[in-house]
Design a protein around this motif. Structure first.
Motif, PDB file in Angstrom:
ATOM      1  N   ASN A 216       0.835  -1.199   0.000  1.00 33.55           N
ATOM      2  CA  ASN A 216       0.000   0.000   0.000  1.00 33.55           C
ATOM      3  C   ASN A 216       0.872   1.252   0.000  1.00 33.55           C
ATOM      4  N   GLY A 217       0.267   2.397  -0.102  1.00 37.17           N
ATOM      5  CA  GLY A 217       0.998   3.661  -0.176  1.00 37.17           C
ATOM      6  C   GLY A 217       1.605   4.119   1.132  1.00 37.17           C
ATOM      7  N   SER A 218       1.352   3.404   2.224  1.00 30.58           N
ATOM      8  CA  SER A 218       1.883   3.785   3.536  1.00 30.58           C
ATOM      9  C   SER A 218       3.145   3.022   3.906  1.00 30.58           C
ATOM     10  N   GLY A 219       3.652   2.206   2.983  1.00 37.63           N
ATOM     11  CA  GLY A 219       4.863   1.429   3.257  1.00 37.63           C
ATOM     12  C   GLY A 219       4.598   0.075   3.872  1.00 37.63           C
ATOM     13  N   GLY A 220       3.344  -0.306   3.965  1.00 35.37           N
ATOM     14  CA  GLY A 220       2.989  -1.601   4.531  1.00 35.37           C
ATOM     15  C   GLY A 220       2.192  -2.424   3.544  1.00 35.37           C
ATOM     16  N   TYR A 221       1.309  -3.249   4.076  1.00 32.92           N
ATOM     17  CA  TYR A 221       0.520  -4.169   3.259  1.00 32.92           C
ATOM     18  C   TYR A 221      -0.941  -4.139   3.669  1.00 32.92           C
ATOM     19  N   ASP A 222      -1.812  -4.300   2.683  1.00 32.61           N
ATOM     20  CA  ASP A 222      -3.229  -4.524   2.925  1.00 32.61           C
ATOM     21  C   ASP A 222      -3.496  -5.982   2.588  1.00 32.61           C
ATOM     22  N   VAL A 223      -4.341  -6.629   3.399  1.00 35.91           N
ATOM     23  CA  VAL A 223      -4.626  -8.052   3.171  1.00 35.91           C
ATOM     24  C   VAL A 223      -6.091  -8.225   2.789  1.00 35.91           C
ATOM     25  N   ARG A 224      -6.310  -9.150   1.857  1.00 37.21           N
ATOM     26  CA  ARG A 224      -7.673  -9.473   1.423  1.00 37.21           C
ATOM     27  C   ARG A 224      -7.681 -10.929   0.945  1.00 37.21           C
TER      28      ARG A 224
ATOM     29  N   TYR B 109      10.323  -5.369  -0.179  1.00 31.58           N
ATOM     30  CA  TYR B 109       9.619  -5.775   1.027  1.00 31.58           C
ATOM     31  C   TYR B 109       9.828  -4.716   2.094  1.00 31.58           C
ATOM     32  N   TYR B 110       8.747  -4.082   2.529  1.00 31.72           N
ATOM     33  CA  TYR B 110       8.809  -2.920   3.415  1.00 31.72           C
ATOM     34  C   TYR B 110       9.835  -1.949   2.840  1.00 31.72           C
ATOM     35  N   SER B 111      10.840  -1.524   3.587  1.00 34.54           N
ATOM     36  CA  SER B 111      11.781  -0.527   3.069  1.00 34.54           C
ATOM     37  C   SER B 111      12.999  -1.155   2.392  1.00 34.54           C
ATOM     38  N   GLY B 112      13.054  -2.490   2.311  1.00 33.57           N
ATOM     39  CA  GLY B 112      14.200  -3.173   1.703  1.00 33.57           C
ATOM     40  C   GLY B 112      13.915  -3.687   0.308  1.00 33.57           C
ATOM     41  N   ARG B 113      14.990  -4.047  -0.370  1.00 27.60           N
ATOM     42  CA  ARG B 113      14.913  -4.697  -1.679  1.00 27.60           C
ATOM     43  C   ARG B 113      15.888  -5.857  -1.617  1.00 27.60           C
ATOM     44  N   TYR B 114      15.403  -7.076  -1.867  1.00 24.06           N
ATOM     45  CA  TYR B 114      16.194  -8.268  -1.608  1.00 24.06           C
ATOM     46  C   TYR B 114      16.369  -9.122  -2.859  1.00 24.06           C
ATOM     47  N   THR B 115      17.584  -9.658  -3.023  1.00 23.39           N
ATOM     48  CA  THR B 115      17.879 -10.576  -4.132  1.00 23.39           C
ATOM     49  C   THR B 115      18.059 -12.007  -3.633  1.00 23.39           C
TER      50      THR B 115
ATOM     51  N   ASP C  73       6.328  -7.830  -7.970  1.00 20.35           N
ATOM     52  CA  ASP C  73       5.791  -6.509  -7.626  1.00 20.35           C
ATOM     53  C   ASP C  73       5.728  -6.274  -6.119  1.00 20.35           C
ATOM     54  N   GLY C  74       6.180  -7.248  -5.330  1.00 20.81           N
ATOM     55  CA  GLY C  74       6.179  -7.113  -3.877  1.00 20.81           C
ATOM     56  C   GLY C  74       4.937  -7.681  -3.214  1.00 20.81           C
ATOM     57  N   SER C  75       3.986  -8.166  -3.998  1.00 18.84           N
ATOM     58  CA  SER C  75       2.806  -8.778  -3.388  1.00 18.84           C
ATOM     59  C   SER C  75       3.160 -10.173  -2.876  1.00 18.84           C
ATOM     60  N   ILE C  76       2.378 -10.609  -1.900  1.00 18.36           N
ATOM     61  CA  ILE C  76       2.627 -11.871  -1.208  1.00 18.36           C
ATOM     62  C   ILE C  76       1.297 -12.608  -1.104  1.00 18.36           C
ATOM     63  N   GLU C  77       1.315 -13.911  -1.346  1.00 19.13           N
ATOM     64  CA  GLU C  77       0.109 -14.704  -1.142  1.00 19.13           C
ATOM     65  C   GLU C  77       0.414 -15.905  -0.273  1.00 19.13           C
ATOM     66  N   PHE C  78      -0.504 -16.171   0.654  1.00 21.89           N
ATOM     67  CA  PHE C  78      -0.486 -17.369   1.473  1.00 21.89           C
ATOM     68  C   PHE C  78      -1.611 -18.241   0.947  1.00 21.89           C
ATOM     69  N   ILE C  79      -1.285 -19.468   0.528  1.00 20.58           N
ATOM     70  CA  ILE C  79      -2.276 -20.381  -0.021  1.00 20.58           C
ATOM     71  C   ILE C  79      -2.236 -21.662   0.812  1.00 20.58           C
ATOM     72  N   TYR C  80      -3.368 -22.006   1.397  1.00 13.08           N
ATOM     73  CA  TYR C  80      -3.432 -23.146   2.300  1.00 13.08           C
ATOM     74  C   TYR C  80      -4.130 -24.316   1.625  1.00 13.08           C
ATOM     75  N   GLY C  81      -3.531 -25.491   1.758  1.00 11.65           N
ATOM     76  CA  GLY C  81      -4.105 -26.704   1.202  1.00 11.65           C
ATOM     77  C   GLY C  81      -5.197 -27.254   2.104  1.00 11.65           C
ATOM     78  N   ALA C  82      -5.630 -28.453   1.808  1.00 12.69           N
ATOM     79  CA  ALA C  82      -6.707 -29.086   2.568  1.00 12.69           C
ATOM     80  C   ALA C  82      -6.254 -29.540   3.960  1.00 12.69           C
ATOM     81  N   THR C  83      -4.935 -29.698   4.163  1.00 12.51           N
ATOM     82  CA  THR C  83      -4.425 -30.134   5.464  1.00 12.51           C
ATOM     83  C   THR C  83      -3.566 -29.033   6.076  1.00 12.51           C
ATOM     84  N   VAL C  84      -4.064 -28.453   7.159  1.00  9.55           N
ATOM     85  CA  VAL C  84      -3.316 -27.444   7.918  1.00  9.55           C
ATOM     86  C   VAL C  84      -3.624 -27.707   9.387  1.00  9.55           C
ATOM     87  N   GLU C  85      -2.775 -28.495  10.027  1.00  8.74           N
ATOM     88  CA  GLU C  85      -3.010 -28.875  11.418  1.00  8.74           C
ATOM     89  C   GLU C  85      -1.745 -28.651  12.236  1.00  8.74           C
ATOM     90  N   THR C  86      -1.809 -27.721  13.186  1.00  9.55           N
ATOM     91  CA  THR C  86      -0.701 -27.487  14.128  1.00  9.55           C
ATOM     92  C   THR C  86      -1.297 -27.239  15.503  1.00  9.55           C
TER      93      THR C  86
END
Length: 177
Positions: A11-19, A51-57, A141-154
């Protein structure tokens, strides 16, 4: 989190919006990364990742369901909010005590303009039943996605993004006040 997906957009504030995201869990997971319990592997990124204020290779792929920048994190201490916030910059689809040496493993693949990391059927440390299937997608582009499968047990996990090194943090349980 089973069968769910979330997009973290810069987002324009230097952070992330999640949806919510409509991205599906990929069945083709790519190349296996050799990781044991409480281990890290340095990986080159196929692009410079903002990522935030950094750029990583490069990044560090950690067995405990997260990726860090600047430094690895393979400590066997509690996987808690304090460590999540005060450690290195971190992307954690499931920051938990996982042991990929006892299950299918951790994989990486390039998918167009993104790097996809998969913790595939990875068991929780010292558990014969708790397992996770989680994907992390880092896009150029710096976007991040978390994708969960059918098994997520902790027995417990921290999920989110952190710029890292946020100073001293102490958790407070306000329900006990």
């Amino acid at each position: 989190l089973r069968s769910a997906a979330f997009l973290f957009a810069r987002n324009g504030s230097g952070g992330y919006d999640v949806r919510p995201s409509t991205r599906a869990f990929l069945s083709s997971v790519g190349d296996k990364v050799s990781l044991g319990d409480d281990a890290s592997a340095r990986i080159a990124l196929p692009f410079t990742f903002p990522y935030y204020s950094g750029r990583y290779t490069e990044a560090f792929l950690n067995s405990d369901g997260n990726v860090t920048f600047v430094s690895e994190d393979h400590a066997s201490t509690d996987r808690n909010v304090a460590r999540f916030l005060t450690g290195p910059p971190r992307v954690a689809p499931i920051f938990a005590d996982l042991d990929p040496s006892k299950g299918a493993g951790v994989f990486r693949r390039t998918d167009g303009d993104a790097l996809v990391i998969t913790w595939c059927d990875v068991p929780e440390f010292d558990s014969t039943t708790n397992r996770v299937n989680v994907q992390l997608r880092l896009a150029s582009d710096g976007s991040i996605e978390f994708i969960y499968g059918a098994t997520v047990e902790t027995s417990g996990a921290v999920v989110g993004v952190s710029p890292g090194e946020t100073g001293v943090f102490s958790a407070v349980n306000i329900s006990e006040a």
